[in-house]
Design an enzyme around this catalytic site. Structure first.
Site, PDB file in Angstrom:
ATOM      1  N   LYS A 163      41.552  40.466  33.567  1.00  0.00           N
ATOM      2  CA  LYS A 163      42.435  41.625  33.669  1.00  0.00           C
ATOM      3  C   LYS A 163      43.723  41.429  32.871  1.00  0.00           C
ATOM      4  O   LYS A 163      44.026  40.328  32.430  1.00  0.00           O
ATOM      5  CB  LYS A 163      42.741  41.909  35.147  1.00  0.00           C
ATOM      6  CG  LYS A 163      41.537  42.533  35.831  1.00  0.00           C
ATOM      7  CD  LYS A 163      41.867  43.132  37.153  1.00  0.00           C
ATOM      8  CE  LYS A 163      40.600  43.777  37.728  1.00  0.00           C
ATOM      9  NZ  LYS A 163      40.748  44.118  39.124  1.00  0.00           N
ATOM     10  N   ARG A 187      35.509  38.210  42.465  1.00  0.00           N
ATOM     11  CA  ARG A 187      34.750  39.035  41.506  1.00  0.00           C
ATOM     12  C   ARG A 187      35.030  38.501  40.099  1.00  0.00           C
ATOM     13  O   ARG A 187      36.190  38.424  39.693  1.00  0.00           O
ATOM     14  CB  ARG A 187      35.192  40.492  41.645  1.00  0.00           C
ATOM     15  CG  ARG A 187      34.378  41.482  40.866  1.00  0.00           C
ATOM     16  CD  ARG A 187      34.853  42.910  41.150  1.00  0.00           C
ATOM     17  NE  ARG A 187      34.044  43.887  40.460  1.00  0.00           N
ATOM     18  CZ  ARG A 187      34.251  44.261  39.205  1.00  0.00           C
ATOM     19  NH1 ARG A 187      35.249  43.757  38.511  1.00  0.00           N
ATOM     20  NH2 ARG A 187      33.451  45.154  38.643  1.00  0.00           N
TER      21      ARG A 187
END
Ligand code: 9MG
Length: 278
Positions: free
Chosen positions: A222, A256
């Site tokens: 991210k 995740r």
């Protein structure tokens, strides 16, 4: 701590990896729909081989700026992959990343055990469909929606507000009959949050973990990693693994991740060091 995922039980006594399997056109579609399914299934099975306990299959991008996809198109993208992976690896927990009641119903019938909703089942009829599915439900916090969420995220107290929202959504699940063993929560790193909001949530992750529900986190590749390391999206492995370790050492139970093998190794190290109950 366990999570009840339809007919399966996920043991969360130590942190596990949820492998990311995107089935959006930019991921696997170079050779048309059939080849897209084949290569998505092959990639999913590879992630399982690398040690993913859960596979998170998503047919609609949730990246900042992403546009919505109609339910029938999302079903066309996701369903054949869920069916094929369920057939090939029946013991693995298949998660479907969706907010739509139509997709929830089809995914559960095709073998999904977990429903991962970045909108925490707030779309009309989504909560009822999710409750009826028997699947575990991951409730994620997001401020705004993917198209606009990164324009100007704003909180008075990000930790308090995220905690209150997740407690409220867990209560909504309980009110429609979802058993407590089916609920997991997620602070939603990068979803309507600045770098400082993300760091504040990470520093206070223990406050979320100390509640009733197992905590899932997604930090892999991210922008938080890009900003902290100065790396482009394809070069964020080391920063992502560092954040996975921090999250797991703060008590997160599901990580995740795109890079499953590296994250599984890192979590083995964390599990060896962690003391019971930490
Ligand atoms: C679909 N998706 C993308 N990022 C995510 C995150 O951080 N958490 C969850 N639950 N889902 C995510």
């Amino acid at each position: 701590m366990n999570l009840r995922c339809a007919g399966k039980t996920l043991d969360l006594s130590r942190p596990v990896v949820m492998g990311v399997l995107n089935v959006t056109p930019d991921s696997f579609s170079d050779g048309g729909r059939f080849l897209a399914v084949e290569s998505a299934v092959a990639h999913g099975l590879r992630l399982i081989g690398e040690g993913a306990a859960i596979l998170d299959i998503g047919g609609e991008s949730t990246r900042p700026g992403a546009a919505p996809v109609p339910p029938d198109e999302e079903i066309r993208r996701v369903l054949p992959v869920v069916e094929r992976i369920h057939e090939a690896a029946p013991d693995v927990i298949i998660s479907v990343d969706t907010s739509k009641p139509e997709v929830i119903r089809e995914a559960a019938a095709a073998g999904a055990g977990l429903l991962n909703d970045v909108r925490a089942f707030q779309e009309p009829s989504a909560l009822e469909a999710a409750a009826a599915s028997g699947c575990a439900l991951c409730l994620m916090h997001m401020q705004g929606d993917p198209r606009t969420m990164q324009r100007a995220p704003s909180y008075v107290d990000v930790v308090k507000e995220v905690k209150a929202f997740l407690a409220d959504r867990a209560q909504a699940c309980r009110a429609v009959g979802v058993a407590p063993e089916r609920i997991a929560i997620d602070p939603g790193f990068g979803f309507g949050k600045t770098l400082e909001h993300n760091l504040e949530l990470l520093r206070h992750l223990r406050e979320l973990v100390s509640g009733e529900w197992p905590v899932l986190v997604g930090l892999s590749r991210k922008s938080i990693v890009g900003t902290l390391t100065g790396r482009a999206a394809g070069e964020r492995l080391h920063g992502s693994v560092a954040l996975a370790v921090i999250a797991a050492m703060s008590g997160a139970r599901v990580i995740r991740a795109h890079d499953v093998a590296a994250t599984v190794d890192a979590l083995k190290v964390v599990a060896a060091v962690a003391v019971e109950g930490s």
